[in-house]
Design an enzyme around this catalytic site. Sequence first.
Site, PDB file in Angstrom:
ATOM      1  N   ASN A 176     -47.357  41.992  24.990  1.00 39.64           N
ATOM      2  CA  ASN A 176     -48.412  42.884  24.518  1.00 39.64           C
ATOM      3  C   ASN A 176     -49.722  42.118  24.615  1.00 39.64           C
ATOM      4  O   ASN A 176     -49.980  41.247  23.801  1.00 39.64           O
ATOM      5  CB  ASN A 176     -48.124  43.304  23.070  1.00 39.64           C
ATOM      6  CG  ASN A 176     -49.240  44.169  22.498  1.00 39.64           C
ATOM      7  OD1 ASN A 176     -50.130  44.605  23.230  1.00 39.64           O
ATOM      8  ND2 ASN A 176     -49.199  44.410  21.191  1.00 39.64           N
TER       9      ASN A 176
ATOM     10  N   LYS B  61     -52.674  43.222  24.164  1.00 48.43           N
ATOM     11  CA  LYS B  61     -53.709  43.724  23.248  1.00 48.43           C
ATOM     12  C   LYS B  61     -55.027  43.888  24.028  1.00 48.43           C
ATOM     13  O   LYS B  61     -54.977  44.252  25.202  1.00 48.43           O
ATOM     14  CB  LYS B  61     -53.830  42.785  22.043  1.00 48.43           C
ATOM     15  CG  LYS B  61     -52.449  42.518  21.408  1.00 48.43           C
ATOM     16  CD  LYS B  61     -52.497  41.786  20.114  1.00 48.43           C
ATOM     17  CE  LYS B  61     -51.082  41.577  19.605  1.00 48.43           C
ATOM     18  NZ  LYS B  61     -51.034  40.948  18.289  1.00 48.43           N
TER      19      LYS B  61
ATOM     20  N   HIS C 178     -47.981  49.998  16.567  1.00 48.91           N
ATOM     21  CA  HIS C 178     -48.253  48.571  16.308  1.00 48.91           C
ATOM     22  C   HIS C 178     -49.044  48.443  15.004  1.00 48.91           C
ATOM     23  O   HIS C 178     -49.876  49.292  14.688  1.00 48.91           O
ATOM     24  CB  HIS C 178     -49.038  47.980  17.482  1.00 48.91           C
ATOM     25  CG  HIS C 178     -49.104  46.490  17.426  1.00 48.91           C
ATOM     26  ND1 HIS C 178     -49.975  45.813  16.603  1.00 48.91           N
ATOM     27  CD2 HIS C 178     -48.352  45.549  18.048  1.00 48.91           C
ATOM     28  CE1 HIS C 178     -49.778  44.511  16.753  1.00 48.91           C
ATOM     29  NE2 HIS C 178     -48.794  44.316  17.613  1.00 48.91           N
TER      30      HIS C 178
ATOM     31  N   GLU D 159     -51.496  46.761  14.281  1.00 51.19           N
ATOM     32  CA  GLU D 159     -52.961  46.784  14.453  1.00 51.19           C
ATOM     33  C   GLU D 159     -53.455  48.223  14.574  1.00 51.19           C
ATOM     34  O   GLU D 159     -54.556  48.538  14.139  1.00 51.19           O
ATOM     35  CB  GLU D 159     -53.358  45.935  15.671  1.00 51.19           C
ATOM     36  CG  GLU D 159     -53.207  44.455  15.353  1.00 51.19           C
ATOM     37  CD  GLU D 159     -52.834  43.579  16.543  1.00 51.19           C
ATOM     38  OE1 GLU D 159     -52.992  44.014  17.695  1.00 51.19           O
ATOM     39  OE2 GLU D 159     -52.368  42.442  16.298  1.00 51.19           O
TER      40      GLU D 159
ATOM     41  N   GLU E 277     -42.055  43.503  13.507  1.00 52.95           N
ATOM     42  CA  GLU E 277     -43.174  42.562  13.537  1.00 52.95           C
ATOM     43  C   GLU E 277     -43.747  42.424  12.126  1.00 52.95           C
ATOM     44  O   GLU E 277     -44.580  43.233  11.714  1.00 52.95           O
ATOM     45  CB  GLU E 277     -44.268  43.068  14.471  1.00 52.95           C
ATOM     46  CG  GLU E 277     -43.831  43.221  15.914  1.00 52.95           C
ATOM     47  CD  GLU E 277     -45.018  43.123  16.884  1.00 52.95           C
ATOM     48  OE1 GLU E 277     -44.933  42.312  17.796  1.00 52.95           O
ATOM     49  OE2 GLU E 277     -46.011  43.839  16.687  1.00 52.95           O
TER      50      GLU E 277
ATOM     51  N   GLY F 259     -50.061  36.572  15.140  1.00 49.35           N
ATOM     52  CA  GLY F 259     -51.266  35.816  15.485  1.00 49.35           C
ATOM     53  C   GLY F 259     -51.609  34.726  14.490  1.00 49.35           C
ATOM     54  O   GLY F 259     -52.714  34.194  14.512  1.00 49.35           O
TER      55      GLY F 259
ATOM     56  N   SER G  20     -45.859  35.515  16.475  1.00 46.94           N
ATOM     57  CA  SER G  20     -45.939  34.086  16.803  1.00 46.94           C
ATOM     58  C   SER G  20     -44.715  33.565  17.558  1.00 46.94           C
ATOM     59  O   SER G  20     -44.258  32.451  17.312  1.00 46.94           O
ATOM     60  CB  SER G  20     -46.207  33.259  15.534  1.00 46.94           C
ATOM     61  OG  SER G  20     -47.445  33.631  14.957  1.00 46.94           O
TER      62      SER G  20
HETATM   63  P1  13P Z   1     -48.501  37.164  18.438  1.00 41.10           P
HETATM   64  O1  13P Z   1     -47.357  36.811  19.346  1.00 41.10           O
HETATM   65  O2  13P Z   1     -49.845  36.759  18.976  1.00 41.10           O
HETATM   66  O3  13P Z   1     -48.254  36.721  17.031  1.00 41.10           O
HETATM   67  O4  13P Z   1     -48.561  38.778  18.399  1.00 41.10           O
HETATM   68  C1  13P Z   1     -47.416  39.480  18.121  1.00 41.10           C
HETATM   69  C2  13P Z   1     -47.668  40.919  18.375  1.00 41.10           C
HETATM   70  O5  13P Z   1     -48.380  41.566  17.636  1.00 41.10           O
HETATM   71  C3  13P Z   1     -47.046  41.524  19.565  1.00 41.10           C
HETATM   72  O6  13P Z   1     -47.166  42.904  19.534  1.00 41.10           O
END
Ligand code: 13P
Length: 246
Positions: A9, A11, A95, A97, A164, A170, A208
Amino acid sequence: MLKPFIAANWKMNKTVGETEEFIQSFIPMIEGITDADILIAPPYTSLGAAFRLLQTTNIKLAGQNVHYEEKGAFTGEISPAMLLAEGCSDVIIGHSERRQYFSETDEIVNKKVKTARKNSLEVILCIGESLQEREGDKTFEVLDRQLTGSLKDMQMAGISIAYEPIWAIGTGKTATPGQANEAHAFIRGWLKKNKDGAERVRILYGGSVTPENIEILMAQPEVNGALVGGASLKPDSFAKIVKGSI
Ligand code: 13P
């Protein structure tokens, strides 16, 4: 055992040029790998360029979001037909976010899952608790609510789940393999109780994930893949994650 499913992903990262550069270096790195399903979800603007480079490979292409209406006056949104026309086979829905910054509720997520499946897009449905919810011992309650709301009136064919935990996204703070497996086992149990074909649903871990921790995460019986953010932005790092998942 379910075939590992490793999804990137990206983003809001990478221009068209950066996307092409990534894919051109990534393809030779994973050549010959057939024991894992690999997917990339670039930004919308890169989908066309990504598809042109990926169409001769078995790497799947996904949108990071989709609208629940087929078309109409929804400025800035994207429809299932648009994703399909750009070569997407899959879409990420719900997601954290999107839930956090764009106010997506389980009801909206459910409508998106329905429209995506109606249009034959495969879905990676994201769920997960916040740090506050985990510390308040509410993890399973939150997962139950998100699964119930997001999967209302849906069968599981064509749907994978990504667990997640928001506190691990992140932040460099991965869930321990035990924490991931415990949450995945809860999700599997919920699916078995409420849906047909639960044993065929792949449950991905996200938060992560790195080349260093992929093997131990994949060694957990209920972890069937990974949804990778930051560590999917560099070809060698994402290739190592793919290889580590097998
Ligand atoms: P990270 O791997 O940067 O922690 O992000 C995970 C994520 O949100 C994947 O959709």
